[in-house]
Write a protein that holds these residues in place. Structure first.
Motif, PDB file in Angstrom:
ATOM      1  N   GLY A 396       0.789  -1.213   0.000  1.00 25.21           N
ATOM      2  CA  GLY A 396       0.000   0.000   0.000  1.00 25.21           C
ATOM      3  C   GLY A 396       0.825   1.269   0.000  1.00 25.21           C
ATOM      4  N   CYS A 397       2.132   1.177   0.229  1.00 25.87           N
ATOM      5  CA  CYS A 397       2.967   2.385   0.298  1.00 25.87           C
ATOM      6  C   CYS A 397       3.448   2.850  -1.078  1.00 25.87           C
ATOM      7  N   GLN A 398       3.648   1.928  -1.995  1.00 22.93           N
ATOM      8  CA  GLN A 398       4.059   2.269  -3.350  1.00 22.93           C
ATOM      9  C   GLN A 398       5.277   3.194  -3.387  1.00 22.93           C
ATOM     10  N   PRO A 399       6.445   2.723  -2.940  1.00 25.60           N
ATOM     11  CA  PRO A 399       7.603   3.610  -2.852  1.00 25.60           C
ATOM     12  C   PRO A 399       8.052   4.180  -4.185  1.00 25.60           C
ATOM     13  N   CYS A 400       7.829   3.497  -5.289  1.00 24.58           N
ATOM     14  CA  CYS A 400       8.299   3.987  -6.579  1.00 24.58           C
ATOM     15  C   CYS A 400       7.328   5.000  -7.193  1.00 24.58           C
ATOM     16  N   SER A 401       6.051   4.644  -7.243  1.00 28.30           N
ATOM     17  CA  SER A 401       5.079   5.564  -7.827  1.00 28.30           C
ATOM     18  C   SER A 401       4.689   6.671  -6.856  1.00 28.30           C
ATOM     19  N   GLY A 402       4.732   6.377  -5.554  1.00 29.43           N
ATOM     20  CA  GLY A 402       4.298   7.335  -4.545  1.00 29.43           C
ATOM     21  C   GLY A 402       2.796   7.375  -4.364  1.00 29.43           C
ATOM     22  N   ASP A 403       2.064   6.551  -5.114  1.00 31.86           N
ATOM     23  CA  ASP A 403       0.597   6.544  -5.028  1.00 31.86           C
ATOM     24  C   ASP A 403       0.145   5.670  -3.860  1.00 31.86           C
ATOM     25  N   HIS A 404       0.415   6.131  -2.666  1.00 31.92           N
ATOM     26  CA  HIS A 404       0.164   5.326  -1.472  1.00 31.92           C
ATOM     27  C   HIS A 404      -1.324   5.312  -1.120  1.00 31.92           C
ATOM     28  N   ASN A 405      -1.698   4.351  -0.302  1.00 37.04           N
ATOM     29  CA  ASN A 405      -3.061   4.261   0.222  1.00 37.04           C
ATOM     30  C   ASN A 405      -3.371   5.530   1.016  1.00 37.04           C
ATOM     31  N   GLN A 406      -4.545   6.096   0.774  1.00 43.16           N
ATOM     32  CA  GLN A 406      -4.908   7.348   1.441  1.00 43.16           C
ATOM     33  C   GLN A 406      -5.277   7.159   2.913  1.00 43.16           C
ATOM     34  N   MET A 407      -5.239   5.922   3.400  1.00 45.31           N
ATOM     35  CA  MET A 407      -5.422   5.680   4.831  1.00 45.31           C
ATOM     36  C   MET A 407      -4.317   6.332   5.648  1.00 45.31           C
ATOM     37  N   TYR A 408      -3.160   6.510   5.033  1.00 46.23           N
ATOM     38  CA  TYR A 408      -2.029   7.077   5.751  1.00 46.23           C
ATOM     39  C   TYR A 408      -1.255   7.985   4.803  1.00 46.23           C
ATOM     40  N   SER A 409      -0.411   8.826   5.355  1.00 47.14           N
ATOM     41  CA  SER A 409       0.348   9.767   4.547  1.00 47.14           C
ATOM     42  C   SER A 409       1.575   9.101   3.948  1.00 47.14           C
ATOM     43  N   GLY A 410       2.043   9.697   2.844  1.00 49.43           N
ATOM     44  CA  GLY A 410       3.271   9.189   2.251  1.00 49.43           C
ATOM     45  C   GLY A 410       4.437   9.310   3.205  1.00 49.43           C
ATOM     46  N   GLN A 411       4.451  10.379   3.987  1.00 48.01           N
ATOM     47  CA  GLN A 411       5.548  10.575   4.932  1.00 48.01           C
ATOM     48  C   GLN A 411       5.609   9.444   5.953  1.00 48.01           C
ATOM     49  N   SER A 412       4.440   8.967   6.390  1.00 50.57           N
ATOM     50  CA  SER A 412       4.431   7.858   7.352  1.00 50.57           C
ATOM     51  C   SER A 412       5.005   6.601   6.717  1.00 50.57           C
ATOM     52  N   CYS A 413       4.749   6.413   5.425  1.00 45.56           N
ATOM     53  CA  CYS A 413       5.330   5.269   4.713  1.00 45.56           C
ATOM     54  C   CYS A 413       6.842   5.377   4.644  1.00 45.56           C
ATOM     55  N   TRP A 414       7.325   6.546   4.188  1.00 45.57           N
ATOM     56  CA  TRP A 414       8.767   6.673   3.976  1.00 45.57           C
ATOM     57  C   TRP A 414       9.524   6.568   5.303  1.00 45.57           C
ATOM     58  N   GLU A 415       8.980   7.166   6.367  1.00 45.88           N
ATOM     59  CA  GLU A 415       9.651   7.072   7.671  1.00 45.88           C
ATOM     60  C   GLU A 415       9.628   5.643   8.198  1.00 45.88           C
ATOM     61  N   ALA A 416       8.515   4.947   8.014  1.00 45.37           N
ATOM     62  CA  ALA A 416       8.434   3.558   8.472  1.00 45.37           C
ATOM     63  C   ALA A 416       9.429   2.683   7.723  1.00 45.37           C
ATOM     64  N   MET A 417       9.609   2.947   6.424  1.00 47.07           N
ATOM     65  CA  MET A 417      10.596   2.191   5.652  1.00 47.07           C
ATOM     66  C   MET A 417      11.995   2.429   6.182  1.00 47.07           C
ATOM     67  N   GLN A 418      12.327   3.692   6.476  1.00 45.07           N
ATOM     68  CA  GLN A 418      13.656   3.990   7.006  1.00 45.07           C
ATOM     69  C   GLN A 418      13.881   3.275   8.334  1.00 45.07           C
ATOM     70  N   ILE A 419      12.868   3.282   9.192  1.00 45.34           N
ATOM     71  CA  ILE A 419      13.004   2.623  10.497  1.00 45.34           C
ATOM     72  C   ILE A 419      13.249   1.130  10.320  1.00 45.34           C
ATOM     73  N   ALA A 420      12.433   0.483   9.486  1.00 48.35           N
ATOM     74  CA  ALA A 420      12.569  -0.970   9.302  1.00 48.35           C
ATOM     75  C   ALA A 420      13.889  -1.327   8.628  1.00 48.35           C
ATOM     76  N   LEU A 421      14.267  -0.560   7.614  1.00 47.51           N
ATOM     77  CA  LEU A 421      15.506  -0.862   6.903  1.00 47.51           C
ATOM     78  C   LEU A 421      16.723  -0.626   7.789  1.00 47.51           C
ATOM     79  N   ASN A 422      16.702   0.422   8.615  1.00 49.03           N
ATOM     80  CA  ASN A 422      17.828   0.660   9.528  1.00 49.03           C
ATOM     81  C   ASN A 422      17.847  -0.353  10.670  1.00 49.03           C
ATOM     82  N   PHE A 423      16.669  -0.798  11.097  1.00 50.75           N
ATOM     83  CA  PHE A 423      16.575  -1.867  12.093  1.00 50.75           C
ATOM     84  C   PHE A 423      17.278  -3.114  11.572  1.00 50.75           C
ATOM     85  N   ALA A 424      17.017  -3.442  10.304  1.00 50.32           N
ATOM     86  CA  ALA A 424      17.680  -4.599   9.692  1.00 50.32           C
ATOM     87  C   ALA A 424      19.161  -4.323   9.461  1.00 50.32           C
TER      88      ALA A 424
END
Length: 462
Positions: A396-424
């Motif tokens: 639902g985040c669509q990192p390439c197109s940016g057409d994310h689900n309107q349930m949440y903001s794109g910023q919440s997607c990008w920050e969550a990705m950074q957190i998970a990727l840095n966690f790994a």
């Protein structure tokens, strides 16, 4: 363990807009699911997703793929990757010399088990250990992302997969083109998987992983013994398919498929529901009639897989393992908020267990994974556990197109990705003597003092 009653929170395949422009964009042909919610809200979200997202043990009748084809061909030669003779390819004819051989999804492959066996016999250095050999397949679009940070995010997701494969000794193939131009979006995975099977007869398992899925437990390894009587492993919940007849009862964005004739036959039937097939529109109607919660008209790969499990169980279903006991892939919204407390729990274990604080070469990391398991017996799996989630899927985040689900903001997607990727990434960098101090700070790392975390880290780390 993932509770079946909680499985409705898992995501399902996102649908593409049905137009020629989007068919040329393969950014999300490797991502495939969104939030499954109860009641009428689910129908709204599923319908919205179609217009907004462009994403992408019964015993075996054939022992060649119930116990592993490669195990029958194993000969006396050095075990492990170091023994592979990559410069030896005898002149004896193999299936590759057949002018009728085609890598395309349309062309039927016959007698694949025998062809693989003969190839392994002619290449004995690859035969030993082949029964558990895994090759990962993933990819993204051929053109730059529309989202300004999309290419950066895809690169980080790819790095994450490369790190996991290097740590565990797996090969990886990254694809950026449509091998069947009409099989756009999520359908594009099938031609890629078939081509990889033919190109890698030495691999017993082909592991498809969507581009927007990240490994968040670098130590966990697939329990292959659990799947020895099966040919396809997918994250799902049988009761949602068989009882509730929900197309979101599984997730087709990550799957493990055995390299065997059964899989060749299965993919051929599965792909017959795709946009390159003459009955594509018909299958869209059949899928919507069978699964009442499917609101969009196009035939999609996930509903197609659910249909085959539901309607052709005797032919296919008994060889498909629906994994729901750990995060074979997990929905990011229920995972990312737990990573800080999981980090604290693991740090506490390291402070008590000296063996886990010992510096070691990355190549021997799996032995330390076994030590971790000694301390994680009561951690549980999946939702509600304090174990690292194996894989976090940003559906639902669509990192390439940016057409994310309107349930949440794109910023919440990008920050969550950074957190998970840095966690790994922290799990990887620990083996190199560094760690991210803050999971939202990708560029800054600190050197680790000897015997960390029993000794203090100057500056702190999250």
């Amino acid at each position: 363990m993932l509770s079946p009653d909680q499985s409705h929170l898992q995501t399902a395949a996102t649908m593409p807009k049905h137009n020629s422009l989007l068919r040329t964009k393969t950014s999300s042909f490797f991502s495939s699911c969104f939030l499954y919610a109860a009641g009428t809200s689910a129908s709204f979200l599923l319908a919205w997703a179609f217009w907004s997202f462009f994403s992408s043990p019964a015993p075996s009748a054939n022992p060649s793929f119930s116990r592993g084809l490669a195990s029958e061909a194993a000969l006396s030669c050095p075990a492990g990757k170091a023994g592979h003779n990559r410069s030896y390819d005898p002149p004896d004819p193999t299936f590759y010399d057949d002018p009728e051989l085609s890598y395309t999804i349309e062309k039927t492959i016959k007698n694949w088990d025998e062809k693989r066996r003969e190839w392994l016999e002619k290449h004995p250095s690859f035969a030993a250990g082949a029964a558990d050999r895994i090759l990962m397949v993933t990819g993204s679009q051929a053109t730059p992302c529309k989202n300004p940070i999309g290419d950066h995010l895809l690169l980080r997701f790819f790095k994450n997969k490369v790190d996991y494969c290097r740590i565990h000794g797996y090969d990886i193939f990254y694809n950026t083109v449509l091998l069947q131009p009409k099989m756009f979006s999520f359908w594009a995975k099938m031609p890629a998987v078939k081509a990889v099977m033919l190109a890698h007869p030495e691999a017993e398992w082909i592991w498809w992983v969507d581009s927007d899925a990240a490994f968040t437990d670098m130590d966990f390894t697939l329990p292959l013994d659990r799947y020895k009587a099966h040919n396809l492993v997918v994250h799902g919940w049988p009761h949602l398919i068989h009882k509730e007849k929900s197309w979101t009862g599984l997730n087709a964005g990550v799957f493990l498929m055995r390299n065997c004739q059964w899989s060749m036959d299965f993919m051929e039937e599965w792909a017959s529901m795709g946009p390159q097939a003459p009955e594509y529109d018909k299958w869209g109607v059949i899928q919507r009639t069978t699964f009442k919660d499917k609101t969009f008209p196009e035939s999609d790969d996930q509903t197609g897989l659910a249909y085959l499990i539901l309607k052709e169980r005797e032919k296919w279903g008994n060889k498909i393992y629906m994994e729901d006991e750990y995060y074979f892939e997990g929905y990011w919204m229920e995972i990312v908020g737990t990573l800080e407390s999981i980090t604290d729990a693991y740090t506490g274990i390291e402070k008590r267990e000296r063996r886990l604080r010992r510096r070691h070469a990355e190549r021997v990391g799996e032995s330390y994974g076994k030590v971790w398991e000694e301390h994680l017996k009561d951690a549980g799996y999946g939702r509600g556990s304090w174990r690292r989630p194996f894989m976090t899927h940003f559906t639902g985040c669509q990192p390439c197109s940016g057409d994310h689900n309107q349930m949440y903001s794109g910023q919440s997607c990008w920050e969550a990705m950074q957190i998970a990727l840095n966690f790994a990434d922290n799990q990887v960098l620990r083996r190199y003597g560094f760690v991210h101090r803050d999971l939202l700070d990708t560029s800054t790392v600190l050197p680790l003092p000897f015997d960390y975390p029993a000794s203090d880290l100057v500056g702190g780390a999250s």
